[in-house]
Design a protein around this motif. Structure first.
Motif, PDB file in Angstrom:
ATOM      1  N   TRP A   1       0.840  -1.206   0.000  1.00 44.81           N
ATOM      2  CA  TRP A   1       0.000   0.000   0.000  1.00 44.81           C
ATOM      3  C   TRP A   1       0.868   1.245   0.000  1.00 44.81           C
ATOM      4  CZ3 TRP A   1       0.121   3.409   4.227  1.00 44.81           C
ATOM      5  CH2 TRP A   1      -0.755   4.501   4.136  1.00 44.81           C
ATOM      6  N   LEU A   2       1.910   1.241   0.822  1.00 44.81           N
ATOM      7  CA  LEU A   2       2.811   2.384   0.931  1.00 44.81           C
ATOM      8  C   LEU A   2       3.524   2.634  -0.401  1.00 44.81           C
ATOM      9  CD1 LEU A   2       3.830   4.373   3.105  1.00 44.81           C
ATOM     10  CD2 LEU A   2       5.659   2.741   3.615  1.00 44.81           C
ATOM     11  N   LEU A   3       3.980   1.561  -1.025  1.00 42.24           N
ATOM     12  CA  LEU A   3       4.671   1.696  -2.307  1.00 42.24           C
ATOM     13  C   LEU A   3       3.717   2.191  -3.390  1.00 42.24           C
ATOM     14  CD1 LEU A   3       7.536   1.154  -3.444  1.00 42.24           C
ATOM     15  CD2 LEU A   3       6.716  -1.098  -4.158  1.00 42.24           C
TER      16      LEU A   3
ATOM     17  N   PRO B   1       9.529  -5.878 -10.314  1.00 39.66           N
ATOM     18  CA  PRO B   1       9.273  -4.641  -9.558  1.00 39.66           C
ATOM     19  C   PRO B   1       9.183  -3.386 -10.422  1.00 39.66           C
ATOM     20  CG  PRO B   1      10.883  -5.991  -8.431  1.00 39.66           C
ATOM     21  CD  PRO B   1      10.645  -6.632  -9.761  1.00 39.66           C
ATOM     22  N   LYS B   2      10.037  -3.274 -11.442  1.00 36.52           N
ATOM     23  CA  LYS B   2      10.012  -2.086 -12.293  1.00 36.52           C
ATOM     24  C   LYS B   2       8.747  -2.037 -13.139  1.00 36.52           C
ATOM     25  CE  LYS B   2      14.987  -1.225 -12.597  1.00 36.52           C
ATOM     26  NZ  LYS B   2      16.157  -1.082 -13.483  1.00 36.52           N
ATOM     27  N   CYS B   3       8.293  -3.212 -13.565  1.00 34.70           N
ATOM     28  CA  CYS B   3       7.044  -3.277 -14.317  1.00 34.70           C
ATOM     29  C   CYS B   3       5.872  -2.888 -13.411  1.00 34.70           C
ATOM     30  CB  CYS B   3       6.849  -4.684 -14.868  1.00 34.70           C
ATOM     31  SG  CYS B   3       5.359  -4.873 -15.873  1.00 34.70           S
ATOM     32  N   TYR B   4       5.923  -3.335 -12.162  1.00 32.50           N
ATOM     33  CA  TYR B   4       4.896  -2.967 -11.176  1.00 32.50           C
ATOM     34  C   TYR B   4       4.830  -1.451 -11.029  1.00 32.50           C
ATOM     35  CZ  TYR B   4       2.883  -2.228  -6.510  1.00 32.50           C
ATOM     36  OH  TYR B   4       2.139  -1.779  -5.456  1.00 32.50           O
ATOM     37  N   LYS B   5       5.986  -0.828 -10.905  1.00 34.81           N
ATOM     38  CA  LYS B   5       6.038   0.627 -10.762  1.00 34.81           C
ATOM     39  C   LYS B   5       5.435   1.312 -11.978  1.00 34.81           C
ATOM     40  CE  LYS B   5       9.367   4.413 -10.054  1.00 34.81           C
ATOM     41  NZ  LYS B   5      10.801   4.723  -9.823  1.00 34.81           N
ATOM     42  N   LYS B   6       5.761   0.824 -13.164  1.00 37.77           N
ATOM     43  CA  LYS B   6       5.263   1.417 -14.402  1.00 37.77           C
ATOM     44  C   LYS B   6       3.747   1.274 -14.491  1.00 37.77           C
ATOM     45  CE  LYS B   6       5.869   3.303 -18.487  1.00 37.77           C
ATOM     46  NZ  LYS B   6       6.364   4.697 -18.638  1.00 37.77           N
ATOM     47  N   VAL B   7       3.241   0.110 -14.147  1.00 42.50           N
ATOM     48  CA  VAL B   7       1.801  -0.143 -14.215  1.00 42.50           C
ATOM     49  C   VAL B   7       1.053   0.784 -13.263  1.00 42.50           C
ATOM     50  CG1 VAL B   7      -0.018  -1.817 -13.658  1.00 42.50           C
ATOM     51  CG2 VAL B   7       1.968  -2.523 -15.007  1.00 42.50           C
ATOM     52  N   ILE B   8       1.552   0.929 -12.038  1.00 40.07           N
ATOM     53  CA  ILE B   8       0.884   1.764 -11.034  1.00 40.07           C
ATOM     54  C   ILE B   8       0.878   3.230 -11.464  1.00 40.07           C
ATOM     55  CG2 ILE B   8       0.995   2.630  -8.660  1.00 40.07           C
ATOM     56  CD1 ILE B   8      -0.026  -0.237  -8.881  1.00 40.07           C
TER      57      ILE B   8
END
Length: 323
Positions: free
Chosen positions: A251-253, A306-313
């Motif tokens: 949630w924080l991320l 993780p980088k894909c997660y960041k991009k998606v969010i």
């Protein structure tokens, strides 16, 4: 007697409704303690008017010159209280007339008494449930069901027990400080009685810490879980806390990436990622589905890339802003 502790911060729009619901309580042996926590609106003037207009009621006012946070305000109330029991009310919420009476009835059946939450708070109200919960079920019921909630607002506490064991709110915690308070309190009791009646009406406040844009206050959730995991839980209880630790870090991320603030990302991203690296992500892989499908899927995406997660969010929230 029951002491009602009410922190107030810029609550002028809601104070009268809140107080009217307190005055309408069917249980009359009560004292009301308002703590104005550095309000910049007319809250203090309204509180003085409430006290002046209701001389028959035991109303005490305290005023912080600067905003110090809800934990400091609640602690002032605890120390000022003289009732056998304490309950906490937020100034923008209100109560059903039977709220105190039902809590007191429940206290005769368990060491802690809880009533249901209604209104628009927490997305939905609390789930229907009534009965006695024993100590071995406390952590499970608090963390994995929707009828207790970590909030301190729908509960009745023993003032003597709080003072005897020095149980106060931690001002350094801005996230889940009430859940930590409850977990401390529950170390010293054996039973909780829960009523299914929804008698506390919680108003969802988009200005609260949980709904604000990313700030340093959000980062205190890391400290909250460190303190929670230091409590003397059983192995099974520890796993429940660890499961929620991973969920809260995600949630924080997500909140950080949603803000799309380069300075904040530079300052906090690595700290959060390091916490996730040491958290029990294996447990979340096995049991994280209990926190909901969307959260579990985003966790799997983070684990895979993780980088894909960041991009998606970041892309998702940019798209939402444009709509």
């Amino acid at each position: 007697m029951i002491s009602i502790i009410i922190p107030c911060y810029n609550a002028e729009a809601y104070l009268e409704e809140c107080f009217k619901s307190i005055k309408a309580q069917t249980y009359k042996e009560l004292e009301v303690i308002f703590i104005d926590d550095g309000s910049s609106d007319s809250s203090w003037a309204l509180l003085e008017g409430i006290r002046q207009d209701n001389p028959e009621m035991a109303i005490t006012l305290y005023r912080n010159k600067q905003n110090q946070g809800v934990s400091v305000a609640r602690n002032i109330g605890i120390r000022a209280a003289s009732g056998d029991y304490l309950t906490f009310v937020d100034a923008d919420d209100h109560l059903a007339p039977q709220f105190l009476e039902r809590l007191l009835q429940g206290k005769k059946r368990g060491d802690m008494s809880i009533v249901g939450i209604g209104g628009a708070g927490f997305g939905k109200g609390s789930d229907p449930f009534q009965g006695l919960i024993t100590k071995e079920r406390f952590v499970y019921e608090f963390w994995l069901t929707k009828h207790l909630f970590g909030s301190c607002n729908n509960k009745l506490y023993s003032r003597k027990l709080i003072l005897r064991h020095d149980i106060f709110f931690d001002p350094s915690l801005k996230i889940m400080e009430d859940m930590f308070f409850n977990m401390l309190y529950c170390q010293y009791i054996d039973t909780i009685y829960v009523s299914e009646q929804k008698l506390y009406y919680y108003r969802r406040n988009e200005a609260s810490v949980m709904h604000q844009k990313f700030s340093e206050n959000n980062m205190t959730v890391i400290k909250t879980f460190h303190k929670l995991l230091a409590l003397p839980f059983t192995e099974a209880e520890q796993k429940i806390i660890e499961l929620h630790q991973v969920n809260s870090l995600l949630w924080l991320l997500r909140l950080l990436y949603k803000a799309d603030d380069k300075e904040a990302t530079k300052q906090y991203e690595e700290v959060i990622l390091q916490e996730l690296a040491t958290a029990n992500t294996r447990l979340f892989f096995k049991s994280g589905w209990q926190k909901g499908f969307s959260r579990y899927v985003t966790f799997l995406l983070y684990q895979l890339h993780p980088k894909c997660y960041k991009k998606v969010i970041t892309t998702y929230y940019k798209f939402k802003k444009r709509r």
